[in-house]
Scaffold this active site. Structure first.
Site, PDB file in Angstrom:
ATOM      1  N   VAL A  36       1.432  34.201  63.976  1.00  0.00           N
ATOM      2  CA  VAL A  36       1.252  32.967  64.749  1.00  0.00           C
ATOM      3  C   VAL A  36       2.425  32.797  65.700  1.00  0.00           C
ATOM      4  O   VAL A  36       3.590  32.974  65.319  1.00  0.00           O
ATOM      5  CB  VAL A  36       1.159  31.749  63.808  1.00  0.00           C
ATOM      6  CG1 VAL A  36       1.141  30.458  64.600  1.00  0.00           C
ATOM      7  CG2 VAL A  36      -0.088  31.852  62.944  1.00  0.00           C
ATOM      8  N   LYS A  53      22.789  26.043  53.980  1.00  0.00           N
ATOM      9  CA  LYS A  53      22.914  27.239  53.153  1.00  0.00           C
ATOM     10  C   LYS A  53      23.657  26.925  51.848  1.00  0.00           C
ATOM     11  O   LYS A  53      23.280  27.405  50.775  1.00  0.00           O
ATOM     12  CB  LYS A  53      23.637  28.327  53.939  1.00  0.00           C
ATOM     13  CG  LYS A  53      22.897  28.741  55.210  1.00  0.00           C
ATOM     14  CD  LYS A  53      23.751  29.598  56.115  1.00  0.00           C
ATOM     15  CE  LYS A  53      23.024  29.940  57.407  1.00  0.00           C
ATOM     16  NZ  LYS A  53      23.874  30.690  58.356  1.00  0.00           N
TER      17      LYS A  53
END
Length: 420
Positions: free
Chosen positions: A41, A198
């Site tokens: 996509v 993170k």
């Protein structure tokens, strides 16, 4: 055969498709099955990506395709990817994502939705470095005492240039933007937000801490000057932007900020755009993981490693726990962090100034460890640089406010935390 659908065929997505095609034989040998990218996509169908796979601009063409076994989410963003990943899991499809922002906000909801369906995310943290696998698997026998990481290559590149070449912050930021290391609006990187996403992922695996970026201390590198760099060198430090998770009693500190670290430490030697994460386990001691934190092929390598693990049936629970982590550990409030500090301030160059500053610090139980005075272009003003012994964050913030009110102190006061 296992069929893959990719949401977001950009730099990383295109690398995933190419590697799966070009290294198909070795990947099949390692996974035990052929892995084929069926479709992808994109937002712009008119752009040529040099790939032979079928492309669509409708994500549901992948998420709802009954032939696709694994959905690879590389879109970026938060809420749209969350809805698509949720739908893919509800459709019984395994998911691999590199989306750190998605996980920073929705990792626990996705874990609940996924259940026993694989949801893997090695590429979300430190790119090609297998730090997720190390925490979930390699260090699973350990209580994690601390995690410290250089988790943003843009910041590390800029600080390396400032330290090694004497570059000024504004000048090296412009170079980083020209090289593609920093965006036109660099705030997400230099402001510490990228690293915070993170860090939160790693803290969930290590400590079971469910926190959002808004809950933790996040500061950037925007105020670092050559004066700070020179002081750091003189006293045996390097300046790095670190993400830090540290167990303290029954709590966990989570913070991202510029940090002075000993120049002879392993983390201080990590330069340029490279990332590194050190983990201290109660049994193994300190281990370090080093490598490229970004880039199409490096990140794609981590994505494909997750795909192979899923095909092998090796995935395990999303955050690494077969049952809830009932450690009793809680996120420590920002004001309860305890560390050492470096302060830079401009003061009147006259007798009695140091006594006034030490007296003010003493009111907050803060003592000076080392000090340096530097001249300025103004003969009446001096730069005063010093480090403190350990103290609580709340007391340091109160002390900075009090120092700023002294008549002998001029302008803003800069502060950098120190980790030894």
């Amino acid at each position: 055969m296992v069929k893959i659908g990719i949401l977001g065929v950009g730099t990383v997505g295109a690398s995933v498709a190419r590697i799966l095609e070009e290294n198909a034989d070795i990947i099949e040998a390692r996974a035990g099955k052929r892995i084929l990218v069926k479709s992808g996509v994109v937002k712009n169908l008119s752009k040529d990506r040099g790939l032979s796979i079928k492309l669509s601009d409708n994500p549901l063409d992948v998420v709802d395709d009954p032939e696709i076994d694994i959905v690879v989410e590389l879109m970026g963003g938060i809420e749209e990817p969350y809805m698509l990943v949720k739908r893919a899991l509800e459709n019984g499809k395994a998911v691999v994502t590199a989306n750190k922002a998605l996980l920073a906000y929705h990792r626990y909801e996705l874990q609940s939705i996924a259940g026993d369906i694989p949801l893997m995310y090695e590429a979300s943290t430190a790119g090609g470095i297998p730090i997720i696998g190390a925490l979930r698997n390699g260090l699973s026998a350990n209580h994690i005492e601390s995690i410290q990481g250089i988790m943003n290559g843009t910041c590390n590149y800029m600080l390396t240039k400032m330290i090694n070449e004497g570059a000024q912050y504004d000048a090296i930021l412009k170079v980083a933007q020209e090289l593609g290391y920093a965006e036109a609006d660099p705030t997400f990187d230099v402001g510490g937000f990228d690293a915070s996403h993170k860090l939160l992922i790693l803290a969930s695996i290590a400590y079971g801490i469910d926190a959002k970026p808004e809950d933790i201390l996040i500061e950037g590198i925007q105020n670092i000057t050559q004066t700070d760099v020179a002081f750091a060198k003189e006293f045996g430090y390097e300046i790095k932007q670190l993400g830090i998770a540290k167990k303290v009693g029954e709590g966990v500190e989570l913070r991202v900020h510029a940090t002075m670290v000993p120049a002879d430490s392993m983390i201080a030697k990590v330069d340029g755009v490279m990332n590194a994460v050190t983990v201290v386990g109660d049994r193994v001691g300190e281990t370090m993981y080093y490598g490229p934190g970004a880039g199409g092929d490096a990140t794609a390598s981590a994505v494909i490693a997750d795909i192979i693990d899923i095909v092998r049936g090796n995935q395990g629970p999303m955050l690494g726990y077969k049952k809830g982590l009932e450690s009793g550990l809680k996120l420590l409030p920002k004001e309860d962090i305890i560390t050492q500090y470096y302060l830079r301030l401009e003061v009147d160059d006259q007798s009695g100034v140091l006594a006034a500053i030490t007296a003010t610090l003493g009111k907050f139980d803060i003592s000076i460890e080392a000090m340096l005075q530097k001249p300025t272009k103004n003969d009446d003003i001096a730069k005063l640089l010093f480090t403190t012994h350990h103290c609580k964050e709340s007391k340091m913030q109160d002390a900075i406010t009090a120092l700023g009110k002294l008549d002998v102190v001029h302008g803003s006061i800069a502060m950098i935390r120190i980790e030894k």
